[in-house]
Design a protein around this motif. Structure first.
Motif, PDB file in Angstrom:
ATOM      1  N   VAL A 174      71.814  15.568  34.625  1.00 34.01           N
ATOM      2  CA  VAL A 174      72.789  16.508  34.068  1.00 34.01           C
ATOM      3  C   VAL A 174      73.395  15.955  32.785  1.00 34.01           C
ATOM      4  O   VAL A 174      73.383  14.744  32.537  1.00 34.01           O
ATOM      5  CB  VAL A 174      73.921  16.807  35.080  1.00 34.01           C
ATOM      6  N   ASP A 175      73.939  16.867  31.986  1.00 32.31           N
ATOM      7  CA  ASP A 175      74.692  16.475  30.803  1.00 32.31           C
ATOM      8  C   ASP A 175      76.072  16.009  31.264  1.00 32.31           C
ATOM      9  O   ASP A 175      76.831  16.770  31.870  1.00 32.31           O
ATOM     10  CB  ASP A 175      74.826  17.664  29.847  1.00 32.31           C
ATOM     11  N   THR A 176      76.392  14.762  30.999  1.00 33.27           N
ATOM     12  CA  THR A 176      77.658  14.177  31.443  1.00 33.27           C
ATOM     13  C   THR A 176      78.853  14.644  30.618  1.00 33.27           C
ATOM     14  O   THR A 176      79.992  14.375  30.983  1.00 33.27           O
ATOM     15  CB  THR A 176      77.589  12.650  31.343  1.00 33.27           C
ATOM     16  N   LEU A 177      78.591  15.291  29.490  1.00 35.58           N
ATOM     17  CA  LEU A 177      79.585  15.660  28.479  1.00 35.58           C
ATOM     18  C   LEU A 177      80.107  14.446  27.700  1.00 35.58           C
ATOM     19  O   LEU A 177      80.952  14.591  26.827  1.00 35.58           O
ATOM     20  CB  LEU A 177      80.760  16.443  29.073  1.00 35.58           C
ATOM     21  N   PHE A 178      79.595  13.266  28.010  1.00 34.86           N
ATOM     22  CA  PHE A 178      79.870  12.064  27.221  1.00 34.86           C
ATOM     23  C   PHE A 178      78.713  11.847  26.253  1.00 34.86           C
ATOM     24  O   PHE A 178      77.552  12.050  26.608  1.00 34.86           O
ATOM     25  CB  PHE A 178      79.985  10.826  28.126  1.00 34.86           C
ATOM     26  N   ASP A 179      79.021  11.403  25.033  1.00 36.84           N
ATOM     27  CA  ASP A 179      77.951  10.972  24.132  1.00 36.84           C
ATOM     28  C   ASP A 179      77.381   9.635  24.594  1.00 36.84           C
ATOM     29  O   ASP A 179      76.200   9.379  24.456  1.00 36.84           O
ATOM     30  CB  ASP A 179      78.467  10.839  22.694  1.00 36.84           C
ATOM     31  N   SER A 180      78.242   8.771  25.146  1.00 34.81           N
ATOM     32  CA  SER A 180      77.790   7.494  25.702  1.00 34.81           C
ATOM     33  C   SER A 180      78.252   7.388  27.150  1.00 34.81           C
ATOM     34  O   SER A 180      79.350   6.898  27.431  1.00 34.81           O
ATOM     35  CB  SER A 180      78.315   6.301  24.899  1.00 34.81           C
ATOM     36  N   SER A 342      73.061  13.747   9.814  1.00 30.34           N
ATOM     37  CA  SER A 342      72.080  13.876  10.896  1.00 30.34           C
ATOM     38  C   SER A 342      72.693  13.764  12.283  1.00 30.34           C
ATOM     39  O   SER A 342      72.156  14.285  13.257  1.00 30.34           O
ATOM     40  CB  SER A 342      70.977  12.822  10.731  1.00 30.34           C
ATOM     41  N   GLY A 343      73.825  13.076  12.408  1.00 30.60           N
ATOM     42  CA  GLY A 343      74.465  12.924  13.714  1.00 30.60           C
ATOM     43  C   GLY A 343      73.853  11.783  14.509  1.00 30.60           C
ATOM     44  O   GLY A 343      72.837  11.192  14.136  1.00 30.60           O
ATOM     45  N   ASN A 344      74.491  11.458  15.630  1.00 31.51           N
ATOM     46  CA  ASN A 344      73.978  10.369  16.456  1.00 31.51           C
ATOM     47  C   ASN A 344      72.837  10.868  17.347  1.00 31.51           C
ATOM     48  O   ASN A 344      72.498  12.055  17.365  1.00 31.51           O
ATOM     49  CB  ASN A 344      75.107   9.714  17.269  1.00 31.51           C
ATOM     50  N   HIS A 345      72.245   9.953  18.092  1.00 32.15           N
ATOM     51  CA  HIS A 345      71.093  10.330  18.901  1.00 32.15           C
ATOM     52  C   HIS A 345      71.479  11.112  20.152  1.00 32.15           C
ATOM     53  O   HIS A 345      70.624  11.790  20.743  1.00 32.15           O
ATOM     54  CB  HIS A 345      70.295   9.074  19.270  1.00 32.15           C
ATOM     55  N   ALA A 346      72.744  11.067  20.560  1.00 28.28           N
ATOM     56  CA  ALA A 346      73.188  11.943  21.652  1.00 28.28           C
ATOM     57  C   ALA A 346      73.047  13.404  21.231  1.00 28.28           C
ATOM     58  O   ALA A 346      72.597  14.254  22.021  1.00 28.28           O
ATOM     59  CB  ALA A 346      74.638  11.620  22.029  1.00 28.28           C
ATOM     60  N   THR A 347      73.409  13.701  19.997  1.00 26.62           N
ATOM     61  CA  THR A 347      73.254  15.068  19.479  1.00 26.62           C
ATOM     62  C   THR A 347      71.786  15.461  19.437  1.00 26.62           C
ATOM     63  O   THR A 347      71.409  16.579  19.831  1.00 26.62           O
ATOM     64  CB  THR A 347      73.868  15.161  18.073  1.00 26.62           C
ATOM     65  N   PHE A 348      70.943  14.559  18.986  1.00 23.53           N
ATOM     66  CA  PHE A 348      69.505  14.823  18.929  1.00 23.53           C
ATOM     67  C   PHE A 348      68.951  15.151  20.319  1.00 23.53           C
ATOM     68  O   PHE A 348      68.194  16.117  20.494  1.00 23.53           O
ATOM     69  CB  PHE A 348      68.790  13.604  18.341  1.00 23.53           C
TER      70      PHE A 348
END
Length: 374
Positions: A174-180, A342-348
């Motif tokens: 699941v998507d944790t809603l955290f970027d990290s 470009s944003g961080n890799h969480a966005t990618f």
């Protein structure tokens, strides 16, 4: 046993460690293949250092001591290429990313190494849940007091590195809603967090560490899981908050951003660190983990709030002369692209999931990103 003497090293040299995922090529779940991969890699010279990690589905690579961005990136790319070729022979994939999006922690196997077995016995299920993947960056220090000065001066910039490296938005499918989300696993360990505020190595080694050792809780610096810790055997400080990025190019950029920051701080043009700098440390760190570059951080000196993204971009303007001096302008450009466009890799990774609705496709994208670079 007293803490070992802090070895002097060349100031601002750097080294990178990356924890990498071993992934099945057929279903993109984690693969307990560390023994097979390490055995294959032993047959030829390896362009760095490769070692096992806590569980059988991860390895750690480390570079040589480097001074500039170009040679650092070249070595990381050579290591990456060597691992990809070896993985292809074993039909396993290599991936970055701070967490595997859908692996089940209870299926992981502890690597058969005395320290890992001891940690598993001590920490129970937390050891298997520690199947998370980080980048550690070492910066050389000419003496121990310089190390403590840099360690505490960097505290206000820790959210930058969390947000820039964030690549772990998914956990347990699941998507944790955290970027990290990875750092939440680290925070569960009792000796995580921040180092105590001391600027004298004599006080740190002969008072604090001696007291801690006398409790039986710690035996060496390895027992501390601090966000930044001194490494006396190397003569470095070690930044430990970064997720493993999806590309070695991003990893090299983060290391050189830290190097340039340290050069700036060593000019002593900013107020010296003090205990009150940590007033908002936990809050700022949470904002970076939860919201990444869109998080808000509080300047501990001015009490002003600013977006982490804007603070990074303002810091990059300060660091431009240091980028010239260190031959790392290409690395700082990588950081500016990450923060600015470009944003961080969480966005990618979230974009990949939105396109396909499949967590398997998220892992596939991570594998492909490591192979091809930016």
């Amino acid at each position: 046993m007293p803490l070992e003497e802090f070895k002097s090293s060349d100031s601002l040299t750097m080294g990178v460690e990356l924890e990498l995922q071993l992934v099945n090529s057929y279903d993109f779940d984690l693969s307990s293949s560390a023994n097979d991969l390490l055995e294959l890699l032993r047959r030829k010279p390896f362009p760095g250092v490769v070692t096992p990690e806590m569980t059988q589905s991860m390895i750690e690579i480390a570079t040589d001591v480097q001074r500039e961005h170009g040679p650092l990136l070249a070595q990381l790319q050579q290591i990456r290429n060597t691992l990809v070729v070896a993985g292809d022979r074993l039909n396993i994939e290599i991936a970055g990313g701070g967490t595997h999006p859908f692996q089940r922690w209870f299926e992981q196997r502890i690597f058969s190494k005395p320290r890992f077995q001891q940690l598993s016995g001590l920490y129970g299920y937390l050891a298997k849940q520690f199947t998370v993947f980080g980048q550690h960056v070492h910066i050389g220090c000419s003496n121990a007091d310089e190390a403590l000065f840099l360690l505490h001066s960097l505290n206000r910039y820790v959210p930058h590195f969390i947000a820039l490296s964030a690549s772990s938005p998914f956990s347990q499918g699941v998507d944790t809603l955290f970027d990290s989300a990875r750092l939440n696993s680290v925070f569960a360990f009792p000796l995580s967090g921040r180092a105590p505020f001391m600027l004298s190595w004599e006080e740190f080694a002969n008072v604090y560490f001696t007291k801690m050792e006398s409790t039986g809780v710690v035996k060496s610096m390895k027992d501390f899981y601090w966000d930044i810790r001194p490494k006396p055997e190397y003569g470095t400080i070690e930044l430990r908050v970064c997720d493993t990025p999806l590309t070695v190019e991003r990893a090299a950029g983060l290391a050189c951003y830290l190097q340039a920051l340290c050069r700036h701080l060593l000019e002593r043009n900013e107020p010296p660190p003090e205990e009150d700098d940590y007033l908002v440390y936990t809050y700022n760190r949470f904002q970076a983990c939860r919201f990444g570059l869109d998080g808000m951080m509080v300047n501990p000196r001015t009490r002003e709030q600013i977006s982490i993204r804007e603070d990074i971009l303002a810091t990059l303007r300060l660091l431009a002369p240091h980028g010239v001096a260190l031959n790392s302008l290409a690395a700082l450009d990588e950081i500016e692209r990450t923060a600015g466009r470009s944003g961080n890799h969480a966005t990618f990774l979230r974009n990949q999931f939105q396109e396909t609705g499949s967590v398997q496709s998220v892992v596939r994208a991570s594998v492909e990103a490591l192979r091809r670079g930016p």
